[in-house]
Design a protein around this motif. Structure first.
Motif, short mmCIF file in Angstrom:
data_model
loop_
_atom_site.label_atom_id
_atom_site.label_comp_id
_atom_site.label_asym_id
_atom_site.label_seq_id
_atom_site.Cartn_x
_atom_site.Cartn_y
_atom_site.Cartn_z
N ASN A 26 -13.46 59.45 -2.19
CA ASN A 26 -14.66 60.00 -1.55
C ASN A 26 -15.09 59.18 -0.34
O ASN A 26 -15.68 59.72 0.60
N GLN A 28 -12.91 57.82 1.58
CA GLN A 28 -11.73 57.91 2.45
C GLN A 28 -11.18 56.51 2.76
O GLN A 28 -10.76 56.23 3.87
N ILE A 30 -8.41 54.55 2.59
CA ILE A 30 -6.95 54.65 2.45
C ILE A 30 -6.36 53.35 1.92
O ILE A 30 -5.45 53.37 1.08
N PRO A 61 -3.35 59.66 4.24
CA PRO A 61 -4.39 60.05 5.21
C PRO A 61 -4.62 61.56 5.27
O PRO A 61 -5.75 62.03 5.35
N VAL A 64 -6.48 62.81 1.99
CA VAL A 64 -7.90 62.47 2.00
C VAL A 64 -8.64 63.31 3.04
O VAL A 64 -9.72 63.83 2.77
N ARG A 65 -8.07 63.47 4.20
CA ARG A 65 -8.74 64.21 5.28
C ARG A 65 -8.96 65.67 4.89
O ARG A 65 -9.99 66.26 5.20
#
Length: 131
Positions: A26, A28, A30, A61, A64-65
């Motif tokens: 949440n 992000q 990484i 990435p 998550v994006r």
């Protein structure tokens, strides 16, 4: 979830791993997400399709994006020595990248391993559970 983590945010109890994952996802984060997986760890993208090692790390990435926030609820932890089976329910609920509301949920079955440093990391991440 216990509040016991090392200075890098890694869990010392296998029961904390899904919650630390959700927090990192949440946020992000990484770097923390990657640290929550063994280097050779496998992620089951969908039944029959997996990614592991460098490929899994390279996809983080994008994963998550393109995802909306996650909440988790741990059902069971079965640990033997340095290996644990984690079963948890998860929900993604919010607005997707296209502006549309998205709701998805499931039950994950994951394998975690305690490293020589005493911290738990995913070895196999299977959000599809038994699907």
């Amino acid at each position: 979830m216990s509040d016991i983590r090392n200075g890098d945010g890694l869990p010392v109890d296998p029961a904390d791993l899904p919650y630390v994952f959700a927090d990192a996802f949440n946020a992000q984060d990484i770097e923390l997400l990657d640290a929550l997986f063994e280097p050779e760890a496998m992620h089951v993208v969908r039944p029959g399709q997996t990614s592991s090692g460098a490929r899994r790390r390279a996809l983080l990435p994008t994963v998550v994006r393109d995802r909306i926030p996650i909440t988790v609820a741990l059902r069971q932890v079965y640990a033997v020595g340095d290996t644990a089976l984690l079963i948890n329910d998860y929900v993604h609920d919010g607005v997707g990248p296209d502006g549309a509301h998205v709701h998805s949920e499931g039950t994950a079955t994951d394998i975690a391993r305690r490293g020589a440093d005493g911290y738990w990391r995913y070895l196999i991440s299977n959000p599809s559970g038994t699907a």
